[in-house]
Design a protein around this motif. Structure first.
Motif, mmCIF file in Angstrom:
data_model
loop_
_atom_site.group_PDB
_atom_site.id
_atom_site.type_symbol
_atom_site.label_atom_id
_atom_site.label_comp_id
_atom_site.label_asym_id
_atom_site.label_seq_id
_atom_site.Cartn_x
_atom_site.Cartn_y
_atom_site.Cartn_z
ATOM 1 N N CYS A 137 1.363 8.577 -5.838
ATOM 2 C CA CYS A 137 0.365 9.703 -5.721
ATOM 3 C C CYS A 137 1.674 11.152 -5.453
ATOM 4 N N ALA A 138 2.085 10.713 -4.613
ATOM 5 C CA ALA A 138 3.263 11.451 -4.119
ATOM 6 C C ALA A 138 4.885 12.213 -5.482
ATOM 7 N N ASP A 183 4.174 10.206 10.686
ATOM 8 C CA ASP A 183 3.401 9.012 10.546
ATOM 9 C C ASP A 183 2.196 8.561 11.906
ATOM 10 N N SER A 184 3.025 8.760 12.542
ATOM 11 C CA SER A 184 2.426 8.680 13.676
ATOM 12 C C SER A 184 1.795 9.351 14.981
ATOM 13 N N THR A 185 2.008 11.184 14.145
ATOM 14 C CA THR A 185 1.328 11.830 14.993
ATOM 15 C C THR A 185 -0.243 12.614 13.878
ATOM 16 N N ARG A 186 -0.172 11.617 12.571
ATOM 17 C CA ARG A 186 -1.001 12.544 11.949
ATOM 18 C C ARG A 186 -2.889 11.843 12.085
ATOM 19 N N ALA A 187 -3.715 13.287 12.169
ATOM 20 C CA ALA A 187 -4.533 13.190 13.065
ATOM 21 C C ALA A 187 -5.850 11.788 12.074
ATOM 22 N N ALA A 244 7.558 12.629 0.339
ATOM 23 C CA ALA A 244 6.501 13.189 -0.011
ATOM 24 C C ALA A 244 5.656 12.966 0.276
ATOM 25 N N ALA A 245 5.201 11.273 -0.376
ATOM 26 C CA ALA A 245 4.607 10.249 0.160
ATOM 27 C C ALA A 245 3.653 9.907 1.751
ATOM 28 N N SER A 246 5.221 10.043 3.196
ATOM 29 C CA SER A 246 4.804 10.079 3.869
ATOM 30 C C SER A 246 4.272 12.142 4.455
ATOM 31 N N ALA A 247 3.782 12.917 3.469
ATOM 32 C CA ALA A 247 3.272 14.163 4.214
ATOM 33 C C ALA A 247 2.137 14.135 3.369
ATOM 34 N N ILE A 248 2.354 13.105 1.938
ATOM 35 C CA ILE A 248 0.877 13.073 1.061
ATOM 36 C C ILE A 248 -0.397 12.757 2.077
ATOM 37 N N SER A 249 0.291 11.368 2.773
ATOM 38 C CA SER A 249 -0.423 10.185 3.210
ATOM 39 C C SER A 249 -1.242 10.921 4.448
ATOM 40 N N THR A 262 1.153 -1.074 0.134
ATOM 41 C CA THR A 262 0.378 -0.081 -0.242
ATOM 42 C C THR A 262 0.899 1.040 0.267
ATOM 43 N N GLY A 263 1.818 1.177 0.594
ATOM 44 C CA GLY A 263 3.252 2.179 0.264
ATOM 45 C C GLY A 263 3.384 2.273 -0.770
#
Ligand code: DC
Length: 335
Positions: free
Chosen positions: A154-155, A296-300, A210-215, A147-148
């Motif tokens: 997308c990124a 990745d761990s702190t996103r809402a 960028a993938a981390s930011a977009i996710s 899934t990554g």
């Protein structure tokens, strides 16, 4: 004529349990296949060698299966096999697609007979989840859904279009116009963006951040989750990601959370990138990995978190083969 298979388990080698389990299994097979009793020509049972208290064939006779021929046999002792298990094979005089029935945890890891099952593998970057998932998929002959790679694609689309990855509206707009596909060639996942194979490009280090930011964006996640659920509902697969066991498939049959010490994860990513000719500084990579973990761990929405019912696997001091063996054993114990 069709052959319908089924299996069930019992908790103790006791006559009454065997009778109940056999009755339930046969009734469920009848119901799910809309069978009439006289359409069943014969039933062959086998039971594991730890079952002695009663013959499943006798239990079937008592449950009212009187007109068909019945037979029971004992299986040899197979190491690692499911204990206290009764299997049935029904020969049916009917033109139909058989629905095989597996009850009380007697799900078998066989693509040809088992219903769909999913293995969720979550964890941070460099924990080994993707390699482990690939090997499990190969051994069980099921699909591996990385899934990554979908977030990475997308990124990449955003980077190529010069869209700011932190701008959710712009990213969502872009994604509406881009065709993202996951296809399989010889069992290997290829990720296509607008019909172009980007499987290699999305592994670039700049794409990781960028993938981390977009996710983080809920609209992106919703879109991805729908696609992932649709695939997982259709076929057995092992999915690796950050939120599979917690959000995408909270009812996954098997859940694992892989982790490893940060310096080890950084070294693994360093080796991976170096093998592809990409040079990066090891310390910088470690910082990036930690930043990505944090992001990745702190996103809402659907943050990286271990599901309560997942099995934790620290791969720091394991080889990939050891990690795979550990996971297989844990799955075997569960079924
Ligand atoms: O596993 P990976 O390094 O290919 O993932 C890239 C990024 O995508 C990761 O930093 C976070 C995001 N991701 C996610 O949010 N949810 C997933 N199921 C998979 C990846």
């Amino acid at each position: 004529m069709v052959v319908i298979r089924g299996a069930t388990t019992i908790a103790h080698d006791e006559k009454e349990e065997i009778r109940q389990a056999v009755k339930e299994l046969l009734e469920q097979i009848e119901n799910r296949n809309l069978l009439l009793r006289d359409e069943i020509m014969s039933i062959v049972f086998s039971s594991t060698s730890d079952i002695h208290a009663y013959y499943p064939a006798k239990a079937a006779r008592e449950a009212g299966f009187e007109s068909c021929s019945l037979f029971s046999a004992q299986e040899p002792d197979i190491e690692g096999g499911l204990p206290l298990c009764i299997r049935a094979m029904l020969f049916v005089e009917k033109d139909m697609t058989p629905h095989h029935v597996y009850l009380r945890g007697a799900k078998v890891l066989r693509r040809d007979v088992a219903s769909v099952y999913n293995i969720a593998i979550d964890g941070p970057a460099g924990s080994g989840k993707s390699t482990v998932a690939k090997l499990l998929a190969r051994d069980y002959h099921i699909l591996h859904l990385d899934t990554g790679a979908m977030y990475r694609a997308c990124a990449l689309a955003a980077l190529q279009a010069g869209v700011d990855v932190s701008d959710e509206i712009a990213v969502a707009d872009l994604m509406r116009g881009v065709k993202l596909e996951v296809v399989y060639t010889d069992g290997v996942q290829r990720t296509l963006l607008g019909g172009r194979d980007v499987s290699e490009e999305i592994r670039r280090n700049d794409v990781s951040m960028a993938a981390s930011a977009i996710s983080k964006h809920p609209s992106v996640r919703m879109h991805m989750m729908e696609k992932q659920r649709e695939i997982a509902g259709r076929m057995s697969c092992v999915l690796d990601g950050r939120d599979i066991g917690t959000f995408v498939l909270p009812d996954a049959d098997f859940k694992f959370f892989l982790t490893a010490r940060p310096e080890i994860r950084a070294q693994r990513r360093f080796d991976e990138l170096a093998a592809k000719g990409e040079t990066v500084d090891l310390n910088e990579l470690k910082e990036e990995i930690l930043r990505r973990d944090e992001q990745d761990s702190t996103r809402a929405v659907a943050p990286l978190r271990m599901a309560e019912d997942a099995v934790l696997v620290d791969t720091s001091d394991m080889t990939i083969e050891e990690a795979v063996a550990f996971i297989k054993r844990a799955m075997q114990e569960k079924i």
